[in-house]
Design a protein around this motif. Structure first.
Motif, mmCIF file in Angstrom:
data_model
loop_
_atom_site.group_PDB
_atom_site.id
_atom_site.type_symbol
_atom_site.label_atom_id
_atom_site.label_comp_id
_atom_site.label_asym_id
_atom_site.label_seq_id
_atom_site.Cartn_x
_atom_site.Cartn_y
_atom_site.Cartn_z
ATOM 1 N N VAL A 59 0.810 -1.172 -0.086
ATOM 2 C CA VAL A 59 -0.016 0.120 -0.007
ATOM 3 C C VAL A 59 0.808 0.999 -0.181
ATOM 4 N N ARG A 60 0.460 2.234 -0.670
ATOM 5 C CA ARG A 60 1.217 3.646 -0.847
ATOM 6 C C ARG A 60 0.340 4.620 -0.443
ATOM 7 N N LEU A 61 0.774 5.521 0.392
ATOM 8 C CA LEU A 61 -0.132 6.486 1.023
ATOM 9 C C LEU A 61 0.490 7.926 0.653
ATOM 10 N N VAL A 62 -0.234 8.830 0.271
ATOM 11 C CA VAL A 62 0.189 10.094 -0.280
ATOM 12 C C VAL A 62 -0.670 11.262 0.403
ATOM 13 N N GLU A 63 0.233 11.869 1.241
ATOM 14 C CA GLU A 63 -0.667 13.250 1.970
ATOM 15 C C GLU A 63 -0.490 14.402 0.963
ATOM 16 N N SER A 64 -1.704 15.322 1.167
ATOM 17 C CA SER A 64 -1.450 16.549 0.685
ATOM 18 C C SER A 64 -2.368 17.625 1.384
ATOM 19 N N ALA A 78 -4.283 9.993 -0.116
ATOM 20 C CA ALA A 78 -4.731 8.850 -1.179
ATOM 21 C C ALA A 78 -3.946 7.559 -0.875
ATOM 22 N N ALA A 79 -4.869 6.467 -1.193
ATOM 23 C CA ALA A 79 -4.062 5.349 -0.844
ATOM 24 C C ALA A 79 -4.356 4.442 -2.033
ATOM 25 N N SER A 80 -3.011 3.678 -2.309
ATOM 26 C CA SER A 80 -3.357 2.890 -3.627
ATOM 27 C C SER A 80 -2.510 1.760 -3.316
ATOM 28 N N GLY A 81 -2.892 0.715 -4.112
ATOM 29 C CA GLY A 81 -2.276 -0.835 -4.053
ATOM 30 C C GLY A 81 -3.172 -1.505 -3.199
ATOM 31 N N SER A 82 -2.845 -2.421 -2.443
ATOM 32 C CA SER A 82 -3.836 -3.430 -1.732
ATOM 33 C C SER A 82 -4.347 -2.792 -0.573
ATOM 34 N N ASN A 119 -14.406 5.803 0.126
ATOM 35 C CA ASN A 119 -14.122 4.467 -0.227
ATOM 36 C C ASN A 119 -13.951 4.205 -1.634
ATOM 37 N N ALA A 120 -14.600 5.043 -2.559
ATOM 38 C CA ALA A 120 -14.616 4.915 -3.899
ATOM 39 C C ALA A 120 -13.183 5.607 -4.323
ATOM 40 N N LYS A 121 -12.758 6.465 -3.622
ATOM 41 C CA LYS A 121 -11.550 7.111 -4.259
ATOM 42 C C LYS A 121 -10.233 6.631 -3.508
ATOM 43 N N GLY A 122 -10.688 5.762 -2.336
ATOM 44 C CA GLY A 122 -9.459 5.343 -1.751
ATOM 45 C C GLY A 122 -8.979 6.608 -0.828
ATOM 46 N N THR A 123 -9.692 7.367 -0.532
ATOM 47 C CA THR A 123 -8.938 8.688 0.269
ATOM 48 C C THR A 123 -9.396 8.735 1.490
ATOM 49 N N TYR A 143 1.114 12.856 9.538
ATOM 50 C CA TYR A 143 1.272 11.567 8.844
ATOM 51 C C TYR A 143 0.136 10.653 8.605
ATOM 52 N N CYS A 144 -0.303 10.240 7.350
ATOM 53 C CA CYS A 144 -1.342 9.363 7.015
ATOM 54 C C CYS A 144 -0.684 8.075 7.473
ATOM 55 N N ALA A 145 -1.526 7.176 8.060
ATOM 56 C CA ALA A 145 -0.937 5.804 8.096
ATOM 57 C C ALA A 145 -2.042 4.768 8.386
ATOM 58 N N GLY A 146 -1.675 3.708 8.019
ATOM 59 C CA GLY A 146 -2.615 2.416 7.647
ATOM 60 C C GLY A 146 -2.331 1.440 8.735
ATOM 61 N N ARG A 147 -3.371 0.795 9.174
ATOM 62 C CA ARG A 147 -2.958 -0.432 10.015
ATOM 63 C C ARG A 147 -3.906 -1.779 9.573
ATOM 64 N N PRO A 148 -3.137 -2.579 8.860
ATOM 65 C CA PRO A 148 -3.564 -3.683 8.443
ATOM 66 C C PRO A 148 -4.310 -4.620 9.501
ATOM 67 N N TYR A 149 -5.306 -5.487 8.930
ATOM 68 C CA TYR A 149 -5.742 -6.503 9.979
ATOM 69 C C TYR A 149 -4.675 -7.247 10.917
#
Length: 117
Positions: free
Chosen positions: A2-7, A23-27, A73-77, A94-100
């Motif tokens: 997963v890639r995260l890009v802040e703005s 903006a999140a992209s990938g899995s 969810n549609a935009k992954g943002t 910082y934007c961050a993601g926590r996987p299951y």
């Protein structure tokens, strides 16, 4: 992966508003919770807000009633609307993601927010 890009960061006067985007992209299906963290100069990084599966939200006491986290969810943002900004809100966000079943191990590059008093 997963890639995260802040703005959306920048300089604003106290009492003003900013909206951050991530903006999140990938899995992205692998992510259970998205969050915004911030780090002020000389301080530890702190968790500001989270959103789980685009619905359930949590906030740090210091931003409750002023910040709103939301997701598209549609935009992954994921967004962070920040109102009534204070000088103490200054920092790198910082934007961050926590996987299951995991901790916060997906991070964006960060965006600077500076609030002038």
């Amino acid at each position: 992966q997963v890639r995260l890009v802040e703005s959306g960061g920048g300089l604003v006067q106290a009492g003003g508003s900013l909206r951050l985007s991530c903006a999140a992209s990938g899995s992205i299906f692998s992510i259970n919770v998205m969050g915004w963290h911030r780090q002020a100069p000389g301080k530890q990084r702190e968790l500001v807000a989270t959103i789980r599966r685009g619905e359930t939200t949590t906030y740090a006491d210091s931003v409750k009633g002023r910040f709103t986290i939301s997701g598209d969810n549609a935009k992954g943002t994921v967004y962070l609307q920040m109102n009534e900004l204070k000088a103490e809100d200054t920092g790198v966000y910082y934007c961050a993601g926590r996987p299951y079943g995991s901790g916060w191990n997906i991070w964006g590059q960060g965006t600077q927010v500076t609030v002038s008093s």
